[in-house]
Design a protein around this motif. Structure first.
Motif, PDB file in Angstrom:
ATOM      1  N   VAL A   1      42.742  34.439  60.700  1.00 41.87           N
ATOM      2  CA  VAL A   1      42.883  33.335  59.749  1.00 41.87           C
ATOM      3  C   VAL A   1      42.924  33.879  58.319  1.00 41.87           C
ATOM      4  O   VAL A   1      43.716  33.421  57.495  1.00 41.87           O
ATOM      5  N   VAL A   2      42.102  34.885  58.032  1.00 44.09           N
ATOM      6  CA  VAL A   2      42.127  35.525  56.706  1.00 44.09           C
ATOM      7  C   VAL A   2      43.531  36.070  56.427  1.00 44.09           C
ATOM      8  O   VAL A   2      44.089  35.866  55.343  1.00 44.09           O
ATOM      9  N   THR A   3      44.106  36.758  57.411  1.00 44.70           N
ATOM     10  CA  THR A   3      45.449  37.322  57.254  1.00 44.70           C
ATOM     11  C   THR A   3      46.476  36.219  57.024  1.00 44.70           C
ATOM     12  O   THR A   3      47.310  36.317  56.115  1.00 44.70           O
ATOM     13  N   ASP A   4      46.420  35.161  57.832  1.00 43.58           N
ATOM     14  CA  ASP A   4      47.373  34.056  57.685  1.00 43.58           C
ATOM     15  C   ASP A   4      47.220  33.378  56.327  1.00 43.58           C
ATOM     16  O   ASP A   4      48.207  33.022  55.690  1.00 43.58           O
ATOM     17  N   MET A   5      45.978  33.217  55.850  1.00 41.80           N
ATOM     18  CA  MET A   5      45.766  32.620  54.521  1.00 41.80           C
ATOM     19  C   MET A   5      46.423  33.477  53.437  1.00 41.80           C
ATOM     20  O   MET A   5      47.051  32.949  52.522  1.00 41.80           O
ATOM     21  N   GLY A   6      46.277  34.795  53.564  1.00 37.89           N
ATOM     22  CA  GLY A   6      46.889  35.688  52.579  1.00 37.89           C
ATOM     23  C   GLY A   6      48.403  35.619  52.595  1.00 37.89           C
ATOM     24  O   GLY A   6      49.051  35.549  51.544  1.00 37.89           O
ATOM     25  N   ILE A   7      48.993  35.633  53.783  1.00 37.21           N
ATOM     26  CA  ILE A   7      50.457  35.576  53.902  1.00 37.21           C
ATOM     27  C   ILE A   7      50.984  34.244  53.371  1.00 37.21           C
ATOM     28  O   ILE A   7      51.963  34.208  52.611  1.00 37.21           O
TER      29      ILE A   7
ATOM     30  N   ASN B   1      46.652  30.460  39.118  1.00 39.77           N
ATOM     31  CA  ASN B   1      45.219  30.502  39.404  1.00 39.77           C
ATOM     32  C   ASN B   1      45.097  30.341  40.906  1.00 39.77           C
ATOM     33  O   ASN B   1      45.657  29.409  41.479  1.00 39.77           O
ATOM     34  N   ILE B   2      44.378  31.254  41.543  1.00 34.73           N
ATOM     35  CA  ILE B   2      44.169  31.193  42.983  1.00 34.73           C
ATOM     36  C   ILE B   2      42.680  31.331  43.223  1.00 34.73           C
ATOM     37  O   ILE B   2      42.052  32.260  42.710  1.00 34.73           O
ATOM     38  N   GLY B   3      42.123  30.409  44.004  1.00 31.48           N
ATOM     39  CA  GLY B   3      40.697  30.526  44.258  1.00 31.48           C
ATOM     40  C   GLY B   3      40.160  29.495  45.211  1.00 31.48           C
ATOM     41  O   GLY B   3      40.839  28.535  45.572  1.00 31.48           O
ATOM     42  N   MET B   4      38.919  29.747  45.632  1.00 35.34           N
ATOM     43  CA  MET B   4      38.217  28.857  46.549  1.00 35.34           C
ATOM     44  C   MET B   4      36.877  28.482  45.941  1.00 35.34           C
ATOM     45  O   MET B   4      36.155  29.349  45.475  1.00 35.34           O
TER      46      MET B   4
ATOM     47  N   SER C   1      33.440  25.722  56.821  1.00 37.52           N
ATOM     48  CA  SER C   1      33.181  25.526  55.392  1.00 37.52           C
ATOM     49  C   SER C   1      33.220  26.803  54.563  1.00 37.52           C
ATOM     50  O   SER C   1      33.469  26.741  53.366  1.00 37.52           O
ATOM     51  N   LEU C   2      32.980  27.945  55.157  1.00 40.47           N
ATOM     52  CA  LEU C   2      32.874  29.180  54.371  1.00 40.47           C
ATOM     53  C   LEU C   2      33.912  30.218  54.778  1.00 40.47           C
ATOM     54  O   LEU C   2      34.220  30.379  55.964  1.00 40.47           O
ATOM     55  N   TYR C   3      34.389  30.933  53.803  1.00 44.43           N
ATOM     56  CA  TYR C   3      35.355  32.013  54.027  1.00 44.43           C
ATOM     57  C   TYR C   3      34.781  33.062  54.967  1.00 44.43           C
ATOM     58  O   TYR C   3      35.501  33.621  55.799  1.00 44.43           O
ATOM     59  N   SER C   4      33.511  33.312  54.875  1.00 42.73           N
ATOM     60  CA  SER C   4      32.865  34.318  55.728  1.00 42.73           C
ATOM     61  C   SER C   4      32.805  33.883  57.194  1.00 42.73           C
ATOM     62  O   SER C   4      32.513  34.706  58.064  1.00 42.73           O
TER      63      SER C   4
END
Length: 184
Positions: free
Chosen positions: A100-106, A125-128, A91-94
């Motif tokens: 996974v953070v890297t793959d989300m960015g790419i 607009n990009i956000g969570m 549920s949380l980005y943290s």
């Protein structure tokens, strides 16, 4: 003032005038009340966990990466509204790993490129939204929104007319974006 039968007129109930104008949007109560929102978001019932097991066309999947996938939003703010979703039910980005953070960015960068190739937006607009209080529609499964924007695309049509103009079918948009997706 009152009518002939001494009933008060509507302006007698309005209270004291103030500087605020009000735009009443009672149709938003459906969203606030969670109509059609999945209540059980365990991995078996979570739509973001179920989507990858189906066909891309049926689930509106545009791209599948190593740790995340890109999918069109079923209730888009604008045409081309994508979400980048980790396969992992978290549920949380943290709580996601650096991979996974890297793959989300790419995949977010790739989504922006595909949207630019097919829709020529003027911005994004990009956000969570994380957690129910943070505005997440499905708080149990992290997802990042990528919404293409054009100058003048924000207007009162959705509020007053209770209608959002989306100029293309989701299936057509999915096909266009999948075809234009940059090769990693």
């Amino acid at each position: 003032m009152s009518t002939e039968d001494n009933a008060p007129t509507p302006d007698q109930f309005a209270g004291q005038p103030d500087a605020w104008q009000r735009l009443w949007t009672p149709h938003r109560m459906v969203y606030i009340g969670g109509e059609n929102k999945p209540r059980d978001t365990t991995t078996q019932q979570c739509p973001f966990c179920r989507i990858p097991s189906g066909q891309d066309e049926d689930g509106l999947v545009v791209y599948r990466g190593a740790h995340v996938y890109a999918v069109l939003n079923l209730y888009p703010y604008n045409a081309g509204h994508l979400m980048v979703v980790p396969y992992q039910h978290v549920s949380l980005y943290s709580d996601i790993s650096p991979e996974v953070v890297t793959d989300m960015g790419i995949v977010t960068q790739q989504a922006m490129t595909a949207l630019a190739r097919t829709m020529n937006p003027a911005g994004f607009n990009i956000g969570m939204n994380q957690g129910e209080a943070g505005g997440a529609g499905i708080a149990a499964h992290l997802h990042q929104h990528i919404v293409p924007r054009w100058v003048g695309d924000a207007n009162f049509f959705p509020i007053i007319g209770q209608t959002k103009a989306i100029p293309s079918l989701l299936a057509d948009t999915r096909h266009q974006l999948a075809t234009a997706w940059p090769t990693p």
